[in-house]
Design a protein around this motif. Structure first.
Motif, PDB file in Angstrom:
ATOM      1  N   LEU A  32     -42.059 -54.265 -42.339  1.00 42.44           N
ATOM      2  CA  LEU A  32     -42.773 -53.856 -41.124  1.00 42.44           C
ATOM      3  C   LEU A  32     -43.137 -52.383 -41.242  1.00 42.44           C
ATOM      4  O   LEU A  32     -42.252 -51.522 -41.336  1.00 42.44           O
ATOM      5  N   HIS A  79     -44.207 -55.459 -33.215  1.00 42.67           N
ATOM      6  CA  HIS A  79     -44.196 -56.461 -34.282  1.00 42.67           C
ATOM      7  C   HIS A  79     -45.619 -56.977 -34.520  1.00 42.67           C
ATOM      8  O   HIS A  79     -45.843 -58.171 -34.695  1.00 42.67           O
ATOM      9  N   THR A  91     -49.431 -51.588 -36.616  1.00 41.87           N
ATOM     10  CA  THR A  91     -48.325 -52.130 -37.417  1.00 41.87           C
ATOM     11  C   THR A  91     -48.812 -53.193 -38.395  1.00 41.87           C
ATOM     12  O   THR A  91     -49.589 -54.079 -38.025  1.00 41.87           O
ATOM     13  N   VAL A 138     -47.499 -56.310 -40.539  1.00 44.07           N
ATOM     14  CA  VAL A 138     -46.358 -57.223 -40.567  1.00 44.07           C
ATOM     15  C   VAL A 138     -46.451 -58.130 -41.784  1.00 44.07           C
ATOM     16  O   VAL A 138     -47.419 -58.877 -41.925  1.00 44.07           O
TER      17      VAL A 138
END
Lengths: 255, 255, 255, 255
Positions: free
Chosen positions: D15, C62, D8, D10
């Motif tokens: 996502l 995340h 990643t 976000v």
């Protein structure tokens, strides 16, 4: 399958550490002296005991920004027990954080060993700085991100002089500071890790214990920081406004 | 995104912890007093400082068998830095290992709070033991796997009396010991965790710091144990002759 | 001193896990199915295996801001081995970070147990939301700091329907979502932790494994993050511009 | 203070990992392929994906005796959360436990690099074994405490052949095995760490990820072991009958 240990003998109602009954140590021998006993096997002289006490205090805390404090705070924020969060801070003690005590002490101990051939600290420092330059290696324990004249360093060195602990390793360390400035043209003062490296070496400690001194003092600050985080902040609080650019592959469909 | 902390102010060449310059603390204030300062916000009286010193020493080491020592030794055996192995030992400090300080202190602090209605320690102890029996809950801090008369407990309590620190929490703790024996027919003497729980409560510490006292002392022993493991043993040595029966499903082919 | 384990039998040149020879599992049974085997004791059906695979992927990463990523990055920055830094991230998985899977699953499993008296999910949800309100307790697994309609949640639930895994726990979870909105007037959509809590409960897993699912997926992202930190950043880099106000005692002299 | 990451992105309800939307990955791409994506930046070919899956399974568990299992069990026994105990096991992954993947891969990658001058694997192996002998260095990834013919190793190598992944690093590894026997007169078969070191090198992975592969598989077994400990054993159970001789100083009075 038999273990042997030189540390503590445990029998029912009887605990003997390095030869001393724990009930004799408790409240009679100052804790830093007991730490010395654990690490060295013998109780310290008054001077060595006081120096150990000073070293532990010199490591207690450096505010919220070092990796150890950050790690402890962040892990505490996940909602875990106090001891887990303190341990997370200890995990960050590595080559780049506190590690200069270990590596610095190793470097100084090897340097002093080579001085036995008859070199002065000044000669040896000149040689070591030259060698480091040739091998493009950094000598650890000099320079600091924040402090140019670290009050902890000054205090530790003046105490080591006063207690007549400062010896060859401290002398070599000071000479290296001089040579580094000559060689690089920059002031790279001995930092607190470097000072501790020199002093524990003059106290006869094995460099492999280097990270131990740092962590034994730092757990005090980490415990205070975790407690402050747990009692004055909410779990999962927004701690940082990290702006994060994603520069990975562009958004795409599965192949 | 601003943090506030009451612990340490860091400025170039200037470190102030709980109001005191670190160079003033180093070598002038005993380390256990500095720990007290970090946890409580103020320097201790001479008596409180000495008690804190004694508590730290009472936690240093209990030989190789407790989970913390085992965890540190086993992790050291994997070939990791000293600080990583010490941290692994700290991780094992939980509800069942050292945790009785936290839970015991909470229990005593709640008990003493309820005594304000006019109850004596004896009355309160009777009530608490009765309640625990009804709710089938164990009162923590009593009984020990190895010791029936732990020399650390005796020493800590006699020091707490001598230093005039022992108060309501200690009295309640002693009364609970009496009531537990009456109620169960077994001697369940206050153990070292229970003694520390009572004394830190009488010193005004928050029970949520319970595991902190234990870990602050225990890291000294863990550091010594990791050092002994790293310097006197080979990595991945055969530590245990654990005989292990596999009682899972019989060997089978994939479906 | 004999141990028993149902997990793996180790003999020279022979490793049997839950009854299956490891060489049979390797490359023949997908890893997420092997994880299921380890946690449940039996290989999954095709549908349960696919669901397990999806759950692990739903937990991978995340970004850099959750406590686990921050802890891993910060500890890596201290100059420690990759595995130490990944472990530090795992340490932050607690009641507030990933913990809603465990607590949410416990809550749902207790709720479904009580439905056996003949209640529908709607009735039970109404009752549970009412009880939570009265006891001023939060029901975990609903609402998210960042996402109002988490794409992971939608995907997991649609897969659980498709694979015919969704059952009473999922139904109860959806009903609680409806009741929470009625009760609070706010939309508190099931979050990814809540979705996993419901689905693993419908798969028959013990809620005590809750944090396990999260960590088994998250270690993948943490490993990637530590590797990125170690290969693209310097140790001890300035990571945060934390502005920190010290609001402790004013600077003062020792007493 | 800006971070960049390639892992990643976000955003609210969005996502994106390595370019792919997480909801697309979940349940569509097998988890071991997602792990590959995280570590390498791109999805694997079918063959590389299957190999990654096999490697993870080859690391899952080796019973209760390795340091990682012991550390997890012992820490669990202290009464801590499941994730804390699993992390303790990960901490033990070091130079001596799982570390041969990292060091072995480095060694093989440097060897293959030197083969570019036109040497065959046989020539290079001869040279490397000779150099190691001269420098009195151990070549890691050969020999095992328990297994002389590890079924995991055989299975991994046959799969690597079948999937046409085995290349120069595997060939060099096999040649070293032959040379080591010639040089030492003992059979020192490639162990499972050594096999993984060769195969991930042939897959183009950086040796610095070595410990990552091991931990990503091993956390599955550690989670199962911690769960078994927590559900089938009491906290603080007597785990070992360690007989411990104290050979420190004799019992003595304080000076």
């Amino acid at each position: 399958m038999k273990w042997t240990t030189k540390i503590t003998k445990v029998e029912p109602n009887h605990l003997v550490t390095r030869g001393y009954r724990q009930e004799d140590l408790i409240g009679n021998i100052p804790f830093p002296h007991v730490v010395y006993l654990l690490l060295k096997g013998e109780l310290p002289s008054k001077e060595h005991g006081q120096m150990m006490d000073a070293i532990l205090t010199a490591c207690i805390d450096h505010g919220v920004t070092p990796p150890s404090s950050m790690a402890s705070r962040v892990v505490a924020s996940g909602g875990v027990p106090l001891s887990t969060a303190v341990a997370a801070g200890v995990l960050s003690i590595g080559d780049a954080h506190g590690g200069a005590i270990e590596k610095g002490a190793k470097f100084l101990q090897e340097g002093v060993f080579r001085m036995k051939e008859g070199k002065t600290p000044e000669d040896m420092a000149k040689l070591l700085v030259k060698e480091a330059k040739e091998q493009q290696k950094r000598i650890l324990g000099f320079g600091h991100r924040v402090h140019t004249s670290d009050p902890r360093t000054k205090r530790l060195f003046s105490l080591a002089e006063e207690l007549k602990i400062a010896g060859d390793h401290t002398a070599l360390s000071r000479s290296i500071e001089v040579e580094l400035e000559k060689s690089t043209g920059k002031k790279l003062p001995i930092n607190v890790d470097g000072a501790i490296a020199a002093i524990i070496s003059d106290m006869g400690f094995d460099w492999r214990l280097g990270k131990g001194f740092f962590l034994l003092g730092r757990v005090a600050g980490l415990t205070a920081q975790v407690y402050e985080e747990q009692t004055e902040q909410k779990p999962m609080r927004k701690m940082f406004s990290v702006e994060c650019d994603y520069d990975g592959p562009k958004e795409r469909d599965l192949p």
